[in-house]
Design a protein around this motif. Structure first.
Motif, PDB file in Angstrom:
ATOM      1  N   PRO A  45      61.616  57.412  76.868  1.00 54.20           N
ATOM      2  CA  PRO A  45      62.347  56.162  76.620  1.00 54.20           C
ATOM      3  C   PRO A  45      62.301  55.670  75.178  1.00 54.20           C
ATOM      4  N   LEU A  46      61.170  55.834  74.501  1.00 56.85           N
ATOM      5  CA  LEU A  46      60.997  55.199  73.203  1.00 56.85           C
ATOM      6  C   LEU A  46      61.054  56.165  72.026  1.00 56.85           C
ATOM      7  N   SER A  47      61.377  57.402  72.254  1.00 57.27           N
ATOM      8  CA  SER A  47      61.432  58.354  71.142  1.00 57.27           C
ATOM      9  C   SER A  47      62.469  59.422  71.432  1.00 57.27           C
ATOM     10  N   GLN A  48      62.854  60.118  70.383  1.00 66.46           N
ATOM     11  CA  GLN A  48      63.771  61.236  70.526  1.00 66.46           C
ATOM     12  C   GLN A  48      63.238  62.434  69.746  1.00 66.46           C
ATOM     13  N   ILE A  49      63.353  63.612  70.327  1.00 68.13           N
ATOM     14  CA  ILE A  49      63.126  64.859  69.583  1.00 68.13           C
ATOM     15  C   ILE A  49      64.507  65.434  69.328  1.00 68.13           C
ATOM     16  N   ARG A  50      64.964  65.311  68.096  1.00 70.50           N
ATOM     17  CA  ARG A  50      66.350  65.628  67.769  1.00 70.50           C
ATOM     18  C   ARG A  50      66.574  67.095  67.409  1.00 70.50           C
ATOM     19  N   ASN A  51      65.494  67.803  67.107  1.00 65.15           N
ATOM     20  CA  ASN A  51      65.617  69.213  66.741  1.00 65.15           C
ATOM     21  C   ASN A  51      65.906  70.038  67.990  1.00 65.15           C
ATOM     22  N   GLU A  52      67.110  70.587  68.080  1.00 64.86           N
ATOM     23  CA  GLU A  52      67.508  71.330  69.267  1.00 64.86           C
ATOM     24  C   GLU A  52      66.734  72.634  69.430  1.00 64.86           C
ATOM     25  N   PRO A  76      72.053  55.554  68.816  1.00 57.50           N
ATOM     26  CA  PRO A  76      71.722  55.649  67.384  1.00 57.50           C
ATOM     27  C   PRO A  76      70.386  55.024  67.011  1.00 57.50           C
ATOM     28  N   HIS A  77      69.637  54.502  67.979  1.00 57.60           N
ATOM     29  CA  HIS A  77      68.446  53.713  67.649  1.00 57.60           C
ATOM     30  C   HIS A  77      67.165  54.544  67.585  1.00 57.60           C
ATOM     31  N   ALA A  78      67.276  55.856  67.530  1.00 53.96           N
ATOM     32  CA  ALA A  78      66.104  56.744  67.458  1.00 53.96           C
ATOM     33  C   ALA A  78      65.216  56.595  68.678  1.00 53.96           C
ATOM     34  N   MET A  79      65.797  56.195  69.784  1.00 54.77           N
ATOM     35  CA  MET A  79      65.096  56.165  71.054  1.00 54.77           C
ATOM     36  C   MET A  79      66.134  56.280  72.162  1.00 54.77           C
ATOM     37  N   ASN A  80      65.707  56.757  73.303  1.00 54.62           N
ATOM     38  CA  ASN A  80      66.645  56.989  74.390  1.00 54.62           C
ATOM     39  C   ASN A  80      66.900  55.756  75.235  1.00 54.62           C
ATOM     40  N   MET A  81      65.999  54.775  75.180  1.00 57.13           N
ATOM     41  CA  MET A  81      66.165  53.558  75.953  1.00 57.13           C
ATOM     42  C   MET A  81      67.174  52.641  75.288  1.00 57.13           C
ATOM     43  N   ARG A  82      68.073  52.075  76.044  1.00 58.03           N
ATOM     44  CA  ARG A  82      69.022  51.106  75.520  1.00 58.03           C
ATOM     45  C   ARG A  82      68.351  49.737  75.395  1.00 58.03           C
ATOM     46  N   LYS A  83      68.614  49.052  74.294  1.00 55.03           N
ATOM     47  CA  LYS A  83      68.073  47.717  74.113  1.00 55.03           C
ATOM     48  C   LYS A  83      68.831  46.728  74.987  1.00 55.03           C
ATOM     49  N   PRO A  84      68.119  45.766  75.610  1.00 55.56           N
ATOM     50  CA  PRO A  84      68.801  44.757  76.422  1.00 55.56           C
ATOM     51  C   PRO A  84      69.775  43.941  75.580  1.00 55.56           C
TER      52      PRO A  84
END
Length: 208
Positions: A45-52, A76-84
């Motif tokens: 939810p709070l992070s992304q690993i962008r390197n495929e 685009p927020h560098a995390m997978n969770m959507r902000k409320p």
């Protein structure tokens, strides 16, 4: 006899080689059965690993990306969770706002109105829920004479004294947080069901 011994020897050798070939070493964790059970594909939810390519050496993903790739490219927020959405309050599936009155705020609870519209179906559901959750202590008639109530004592007689005039919000609050010898039931009974029990108590047991 020699043939049997040879078969056993080959079997033992095969097992030994299999175990050695699966052993972990350094950065290599060894051969894993169903690796996706060990390395979760769902997004963090709070992070992304962008390197495929991350974890490609381990991956057997159908999308041909690395095992550890978990990025949602649409966020685009560098995390997978959507902000409320700002200045919004979440509601439950029944459209109700969270109940946030503190345990001691009985005065505030008395001002809360029952959001469930009363009808025959609600009354029938309230009776069923009352029998399931409340009758063991309060009794089927609400007089505090349930089987458990007889053992522990001190159970409220919902037909007597000041209990008759209690506001619906007060009863809901006590079901939610508990009071005296009664334990809290907020984690066991959903808010809409608690309100249905309140309807049943007021309309059928107390005849209010």
């Amino acid at each position: 006899m020699k043939r049997v011994t040879s078969i056993y020897s080959l079997a033992v050798l095969g097992i030994a080689l299999g175990m050695v070939s699966c052993s972990a070493e350094g950065d290599y964790p060894g051969t894993e059965y169903a690796p996706q059970m060990y390395h979760s594909v769902p997004y963090e939810p709070l992070s992304q690993i962008r390197n495929e390519e991350e974890g490609m050496w381990l991956s057997n993903r159908e999308d041909e990306k690395g095992e550890f790739y978990n990025s949602n490219p649409n966020n685009p927020h560098a995390m997978n969770m959507r902000k409320p959405v700002p200045n919004t309050v979440p509601r439950n599936p029944q459209g109700m706002l969270p109940y946030r009155l503190r345990v001691a705020d009985l005065e505030g609870a008395a001002l809360v109105e029952n959001p469930i519209e009363f009808n025959d179906q609600v009354l029938a559901e309230g009776k069923e829920l009352y029998v399931q959750y409340c009758s063991a202590c309060h009794g089927t008639g609400g007089e505090g004479d349930g089987k458990v109530g007889e053992v522990i004592g001190g159970v409220a007689n919902l037909k007597g004294g000041a209990y008759i005039n209690l506001p619906e919000g007060h009863i809901f609050h006590v079901i939610t947080h508990g009071k005296g010898r009664m334990g809290a039931h907020g984690s066991q009974i959903t808010a809409d069901r608690r309100w249905k029990i309140v309807h049943y108590v007021k309309q059928e047991i107390q005849k209010q």
